[in-house]
Design an enzyme around this catalytic site. Structure first.
Site: not given
Ligand code: AMP
Ligand code: ZN
Length: 112
Positions: A6, A45, A98
């Site tokens: 968010c 969200h 995501h």
């Molecule tokens: P998941 O493990 O499926 O919840 O994926 C979360 C993803 O978000 C991971 O691949 C992280 O590398 C990515 N992530 C976390 N924080 C950030 C951020 N600030 N910008 C870009 N990607 C992020």
């Molecule tokens: Zn969110």
């Protein structure tokens, strides 16, 4: 509620944004697992895919239309992978739904 994605939507946290419209945002994953690794998220969200319901299923149409569009722009015509991690065993670490889009090379298949 302090949700990192968010905050990215609201531009309170910087990210490399590749595409956005009124419903969907696409940005580069901070820790890429493939030559192309982007995240496609709803701007609203939704904590996880299991929070989808009759009230918000239509966001999936926007998300998959966006994936089609950006896959062409990212030159992923030879194929790519869409991943949604759900819950602890699924490896979900950010509780804002995501879809990972991974590509740019031949991907392996070893989820366990
Ligand atoms: P998941 O493990 O499926 O919840 O994926 C979360 C993803 O978000 C991971 O691949 C992280 O590398 C990515 N992530 C976390 N924080 C950030 C951020 N600030 N910008 C870009 N990607 C992020
Ligand atoms: Zn969110």
């Amino acid at each position: 509620m302090d949700c990192i994605f968010c905050n990215i939507v609201e531009k309170k946290i910087s990210s490399e944004i590749l595409y956005e419209d009124d419903k969907v945002l696409v940005f580069k994953d901070l820790e890429p697992k493939a030559p192309v690794h982007v995240l496609v998220i709803p701007k609203v969200h939704i904590a996880s895919a299991m929070e989808l319901s009759e009230d918000n299923y239509e966001i999936l149409t926007s998300i998959f239309k966006t994936i089609k569009k950006i896959s062409a722009e990212l030159n992923l015509k030879d194929g790519f992978r869409i991943i949604n991690n759900y819950g602890k065993f699924g490896g979900q670490t950010v509780n804002h739904m995501h879809f990972h889009v991974l590509g740019g090379c031949q991907l392996g298949w070893n989820p366990a």
